[in-house]
Scaffold this active site. Structure first.
Site, mmCIF file in Angstrom:
data_model
loop_
_atom_site.group_PDB
_atom_site.id
_atom_site.type_symbol
_atom_site.label_atom_id
_atom_site.label_comp_id
_atom_site.label_asym_id
_atom_site.label_seq_id
_atom_site.Cartn_x
_atom_site.Cartn_y
_atom_site.Cartn_z
ATOM 1 N N CYS A 152 -0.409 -1.108 9.033
ATOM 2 C CA CYS A 152 -0.524 -2.190 8.054
ATOM 3 C C CYS A 152 -1.477 -3.278 8.545
ATOM 4 O O CYS A 152 -1.320 -3.789 9.660
ATOM 5 C CB CYS A 152 0.867 -2.776 7.794
ATOM 6 S SG CYS A 152 0.801 -4.177 6.670
ATOM 7 N N CYS A 203 3.162 -0.189 2.548
ATOM 8 C CA CYS A 203 4.420 -0.946 2.482
ATOM 9 C C CYS A 203 5.306 -0.289 1.425
ATOM 10 O O CYS A 203 5.683 -0.896 0.435
ATOM 11 C CB CYS A 203 4.125 -2.410 2.150
ATOM 12 S SG CYS A 203 5.539 -3.479 2.481
ATOM 13 N N CYS A 206 3.684 -10.449 9.637
ATOM 14 C CA CYS A 206 4.713 -10.051 8.654
ATOM 15 C C CYS A 206 6.078 -10.455 9.212
ATOM 16 O O CYS A 206 6.538 -9.915 10.223
ATOM 17 C CB CYS A 206 4.653 -8.546 8.402
ATOM 18 S SG CYS A 206 6.047 -7.978 7.416
ATOM 19 N N GLU A 222 -3.716 0.282 -16.887
ATOM 20 C CA GLU A 222 -2.661 -0.645 -16.458
ATOM 21 C C GLU A 222 -1.380 -0.438 -17.268
ATOM 22 O O GLU A 222 -0.288 -0.558 -16.740
ATOM 23 C CB GLU A 222 -3.134 -2.104 -16.576
ATOM 24 C CG GLU A 222 -4.066 -2.521 -15.453
ATOM 25 C CD GLU A 222 -3.396 -2.430 -14.072
ATOM 26 O OE1 GLU A 222 -2.195 -2.694 -13.964
ATOM 27 O OE2 GLU A 222 -4.093 -2.064 -13.112
ATOM 28 N N CYS A 260 4.398 0.465 8.971
ATOM 29 C CA CYS A 260 3.994 -0.839 9.534
ATOM 30 C C CYS A 260 2.912 -0.693 10.606
ATOM 31 O O CYS A 260 2.067 -1.582 10.759
ATOM 32 C CB CYS A 260 5.218 -1.561 10.087
ATOM 33 S SG CYS A 260 6.463 -1.880 8.832
HETATM 34 S S1 SF4 Z 1 4.191 -4.845 8.335
HETATM 35 FE FE1 SF4 Z 1 5.250 -5.893 6.681
HETATM 36 S S2 SF4 Z 1 3.846 -5.877 4.954
HETATM 37 FE FE2 SF4 Z 1 3.108 -4.367 6.447
HETATM 38 S S3 SF4 Z 1 4.040 -2.415 5.832
HETATM 39 FE FE3 SF4 Z 1 5.420 -3.328 7.318
HETATM 40 S S4 SF4 Z 1 6.857 -4.490 6.087
HETATM 41 FE FE4 SF4 Z 1 5.122 -4.070 4.767
#
Ligand code: SF4
Length: 359
Positions: free
Chosen positions: A198, A188, A204, A36, A195
């Site tokens: 995601c 992200c 989102c 970390e 996206c």
């Molecule tokens: S949908 Fe939203 S959280 Fe997911 S990658 Fe795109 S911007 Fe990021």
């Protein structure tokens, strides 16, 4: 929202997250802590080889605590932000004297461990719920919650901590922590987030509102000033290189480096201060630029052979180029200086090889 966010993220992590990072196998508080600290401001791919070498050299907390500061800094050469290495060493010494902490507050009381790092250690080392908010997580949450105030502002930080807390589940603390860091690092991303891949895209707000590219909002930074410096490459008759230890705090604190000068006017005085005298002409042997957080260093390297001035002891240390260019140099070196040394040591051995072949 909480359960759904964490559930979707954990489902994605099971299929696509990073499960083979070296600090996960075996996962111990010592290994998680070192990883970390190395991961602060540094990407996983850069950290992995450093982590593996560090664990070979200091496999336990006791061995790290017993090491010389130079040995620890030497293992950090090239990783940057050297205060991290100095703090790691100080914290190791404190931990062998006291007990290893098991709470966020206990870890956060150690040098070099902020609240998010402390939480990441507790979650991953002990699998206990702890809320993290590193750079990657800030980006994910700013976008997911459409937080559009400057991310550095105290009020924004409080809001992001609250969002992070709401979304952190009670179970699978270690996996969730890795999952949200992985999502920020691989999906992200800062530029061109993916996206379509995601797991939390459906709710989102940045995506729904078409504002992904503008979030998170950062305060405009002032342009970094440039600092021009001469770095003195001083060799003795035997080809050994002169290095001086830098002050313990500040830029490259505690590392051994080439003596530095603001301009040519000050060189003679600088050499006199080191109890050295020039024995041939200066020649320029290279340049490099290096970005620090508050300025850019524009360095010119000038070289000369030097001899001791009178009977005085020179105020520094002499090292062979081969030892300095090895994977375990005897002292910690700033990354750009280590690179120059490796290049020159490589060039020198290539010249020697050619000379040998010509014999
Ligand atoms: S949908 Fe939203 S959280 Fe997911 S990658 Fe795109 S911007 Fe990021």
């Amino acid at each position: 929202m909480t359960a759904a966010f964490a559930e979707r993220l954990l489902g994605w992590f099971d299929r696509h997250g990073r499960h083979d990072l070296p600090w996960q196998h075996p996962r111990s508080p010592y290994r998680v802590w070192v990883s970390e600290i190395m991961l602060q401001q540094t990407q996983v791919a850069t950290v992995i080889p450093y982590f593996e070498r560090f664990m070979e050299r200091f496999p336990t907390l006791d061995e790290l605590a017993a090491a010389q500061a130079d040995a620890v800094l030497s293992s950090w050469t090239g990783l940057g932000y050297y205060a991290r290495a100095r703090n790691l060493h100080l914290a190791a010494r404190r931990m062998v004297a006291e007990d290893l902490p098991e709470t966020v507050e206990g870890w956060a009381a150690l040098p070099g461990v902020g609240p998010s790092t402390a939480a990441a250690i507790v979650a991953q080392a002990f699998d206990r719920r702890a809320v993290i908010l590193d750079g990657n997580v800030k980006r994910v949450l700013s976008r997911h919650g459409a937080v559009d105030t400057p991310v550095e502002a105290a009020a924004t930080q409080r809001r992001l901590w609250a969002l992070a807390d709401e979304r952190t589940p009670d179970d699978r603390a270690a996996d969730y922590t890795q999952a949200i860091m992985d999502l920020g690092a691989t999906v992200c991303r800062r530029g061109q987030p993916l996206c379509a891949h995601c797991p939390v895209a459906s709710d989102c707000l940045a995506r729904v509102q078409g504002r992904v590219a503008e979030l998170p909002v950062k305060r405009r930074r002032k342009a970094r000033p440039t600092r021009r410096r001469l770095l003195l490459w001083l060799e003795d008759e035997a080809g050994q290189l002169f290095l001086e230890k830098r002050p313990p705090s500040g830029i490259w604190g505690g590392l051994a480096s080439l003596p530095e000068c603001a301009s040519t006017d000050g060189i003679d005085e600088r050499l006199a201060g080191l109890a050295l005298e020039r024995d041939d002409d200066w020649r320029e042997i290279g340049r490099f630029r290096h970005a620090f957080s508050h300025f850019e260093l524009d360095a010119s390297l000038i070289a000369a052979r030097v001899v001791p001035r009178g009977l005085a002891e020179s105020r520094g240390e002499w090292h062979g180029l081969d030892a300095l260019a090895s994977s375990h140099p005897p002292v910690g070196l700033p990354g750009p200086v280590a690179r120059v040394i490796r290049e020159r040591a490589g060039a020198l051995s290539a010249i020697q090889d050619t000379a040998r072949r010509d014999d």
